[in-house]
Write an enzyme that holds these catalytic residues in place. Structure first.
Site: not given
Ligand code: DGL
Length: 269
Positions: A184-186, A10-11, A152, A42-43, A73-75
């Site tokens: 998104c992971t969060h 993940d990012s 976060e 990464y987003g 990571c979704n991105t």
């Molecule tokens: N992990 C990213 C996602 O799921 C969220 C955090 C980021 O922007 O890196 O898109």
């Protein structure tokens, strides 16, 4: 049978929502997690940059002798899944397909909303996947860039979070949307908030759980599940401070991380 670890990346720390579900479903598997904490987020980055970072991490995980890579990571799943599938020789699983399949299955009408980072929404990966599986579905996609820092910083139960929710999601209240993909992971950490914002009248699709099921199916189909019957080992690599990662990780996992957390500078990829 294959006792090599599953690689998850993940990012940063958010991918632990996916790690947690995989760990719950597959307690015997060894897992290596990489969090690119030096280069998060990464987003808000461009596709080329996210592809480059993702490929570097995938090569690193391959060198750790993993049997499969999960892009938590979704991105990165939206922007780099096909790049990775072309470049590595082991199975690569992203979070988009499992989330989309679950959303379509549970959609109570012909509309689905997707919320994610700006890069995920702009990529249209979710929108295209939904349309390909069911072209009649109306998709509303909304970038919610403030949700990641809110989670976060552990500000979920503040007025700031309420205001951000209202700003991004109030328009959905005027539609017939009954399902939202948390792309998104969060966002699973905002589940209760989002649910009460819609007064419980909404189905929230959490791709973390769906992805864990897909990992299990892929391991079984390829006959590469572990033969261990004791608890699997966990190791963590991060590109910035292991101490910071470990302390935020405890919030995500509701327990301290088990296993060592090692610093791996991204400059050494
Ligand atoms: N992990 C990213 C996602 O799921 C969220 C955090 C980021 O922007 O890196 O898109």
């Amino acid at each position: 049978m294959d006792n090599r670890p599953i690689g998850i990346f993940d990012s940063g720390v958010g991918g632990l929502t996916v790690f947690k579900e995989i760990r719950r479903l597959l307690p015997q598997e060894n897992i290596i997690y990489f969090g690119d904490t030096a280069r998060v987020p990464y987003g808000n980055k461009s596709p080329l940059v996210v592809q480059k970072y993702s490929l570097e991490i995938a090569k690193f995980l391959e060198m750790q002798n993993v049997k499969m890579i999960v892009i938590a990571c979704n991105t990165a799943s939206a922007l780099a899944l096909s790049t990775l599938r072309n470049e590595v020789r082991i199975p690569v699983i992203g979070v988009i397909e499992p989330g989309v399949r679950a959303a379509i299955k549970s959609a109570q009408n012909n509309s689905i909303a997707v919320i994610g980072t700006r890069a995920t929404i702009n990529s249209e990966a979710y929108q295209n996947r939904i349309k390909r599986l069911r072209s009649s579905i109306n998709v509303i996609a909304i970038p919610c860039p403030l949700f990641v820092p809110i989670v976060e910083e552990n500000l979920m139960n503040t007025k700031l979070a309420d205001d951000a929710l209202d700003m991004y999601l109030s328009k959905l209240k005027k539609t017939d949307i009954k399902s939202i993909i948390l792309a998104c992971t969060h966002y699973p950490l905002l589940k209760d908030k989002i649910s009460s914002f819609f007064e419980g009248e909404i189905n929230l699709v959490d791709s973390a759980y769906e992805t864990a099921k897909e990992v299990n199916e892929t391991l079984e189909a390829r006959r590469i599940t572990t033969e261990q019957d004791s608890s699997g080992k966990e190791s963590f690599f991060v590109s910035d401070s292991p101490e910071t990662f470990s302390s935020i990780a405890a919030n995500f996992l509701s327990r301290p991380i088990d296993g060592k957390c090692v610093f791996h500078p991204w400059a050494e990829f």
